[in-house]
Design a protein around this motif. Sequence first.
Motif, PDB file in Angstrom:
ATOM      1  N   PRO A 147      35.958  45.285  37.834  1.00 24.11           N
ATOM      2  CA  PRO A 147      35.531  45.371  36.433  1.00 24.11           C
ATOM      3  C   PRO A 147      36.691  45.749  35.507  1.00 24.11           C
ATOM      4  N   ALA A 148      37.581  46.618  35.982  1.00 21.34           N
ATOM      5  CA  ALA A 148      38.750  46.992  35.167  1.00 21.34           C
ATOM      6  C   ALA A 148      39.588  45.760  34.865  1.00 21.34           C
ATOM      7  N   SER A 149      39.824  44.948  35.875  1.00 19.53           N
ATOM      8  CA  SER A 149      40.618  43.734  35.710  1.00 19.53           C
ATOM      9  C   SER A 149      39.976  42.788  34.694  1.00 19.53           C
ATOM     10  N   ARG A 150      38.659  42.669  34.750  1.00 17.70           N
ATOM     11  CA  ARG A 150      37.965  41.820  33.764  1.00 17.70           C
ATOM     12  C   ARG A 150      38.179  42.363  32.354  1.00 17.70           C
ATOM     13  N   HIS A 151      38.072  43.682  32.204  1.00 19.63           N
ATOM     14  CA  HIS A 151      38.247  44.283  30.876  1.00 19.63           C
ATOM     15  C   HIS A 151      39.665  44.064  30.346  1.00 19.63           C
ATOM     16  N   TYR A 152      40.667  44.365  31.150  1.00 18.23           N
ATOM     17  CA  TYR A 152      42.019  44.201  30.603  1.00 18.23           C
ATOM     18  C   TYR A 152      42.407  42.734  30.491  1.00 18.23           C
ATOM     19  N   GLY A 153      41.799  41.862  31.291  1.00 18.22           N
ATOM     20  CA  GLY A 153      42.003  40.427  31.105  1.00 18.22           C
ATOM     21  C   GLY A 153      41.422  39.955  29.778  1.00 18.22           C
ATOM     22  N   ARG A 154      40.245  40.481  29.427  1.00 19.77           N
ATOM     23  CA  ARG A 154      39.642  40.155  28.131  1.00 19.77           C
ATOM     24  C   ARG A 154      40.461  40.748  26.987  1.00 19.77           C
ATOM     25  N   ALA A 155      41.024  41.936  27.204  1.00 18.69           N
ATOM     26  CA  ALA A 155      41.879  42.543  26.174  1.00 18.69           C
ATOM     27  C   ALA A 155      43.076  41.639  25.895  1.00 18.69           C
ATOM     28  N   ALA A 156      43.716  41.137  26.955  1.00 20.42           N
ATOM     29  CA  ALA A 156      44.864  40.230  26.781  1.00 20.42           C
ATOM     30  C   ALA A 156      44.435  38.948  26.072  1.00 20.42           C
ATOM     31  N   ALA A 157      43.249  38.431  26.400  1.00 20.82           N
ATOM     32  CA  ALA A 157      42.752  37.214  25.739  1.00 20.82           C
ATOM     33  C   ALA A 157      42.541  37.460  24.245  1.00 20.82           C
TER      34      ALA A 157
END
Length: 172
Positions: A108-118
């Motif tokens: 879930p952390a990876s999804r969040h920071y991936g969305r932050a980068a997007a």
Amino acid sequence: MHIAIRTRLLPDRALPRYAYLPGKFAHPIRDPAGHSFENGHDPEITSPSDDFVWGADLFNQGYYWEAHEAWELLWQQAGKATPERLFYKALILLAAAGVKLREGKPRPASRHYGRAAAHLRAVQERGGYETGLTLTVEELIKQIDQIPSVTPPRSCEPQVVFSFLVLPSGRL
């Protein structure tokens, strides 16, 4: 990875009693035992720039849920579909990733920071945004892309899980 507590941006402001983790502590706002129960908006915050710096101070000290709350006010006030709103949403997502890392939930952390980068890439596509940080949008994306997938051990103490600082310009 454990990173030492960093220099405070607002040393005269007391940090919350604990860094909230779901299921581990009383919910800060909804639970009568919470560190911010019935406080509403912090009376020491007098301007949007205060919210921004306070959120950065909390983030840099490992109070990720609390940073999210500080920045959410700015996100709500930002114009719809603006680079400013996308930028604040990216910060909120980074803070949420910090909570998930502290919980030992790397996916879930990876999804969040991936969305932050997007969101930050969308800011770039719209011509950029003056972030008010020492990091540019591009530099922040690079930092996000380098976040390790290792999660720290769970702790009752605030834990800094990111190797970079969110520093407002002109602050050390």
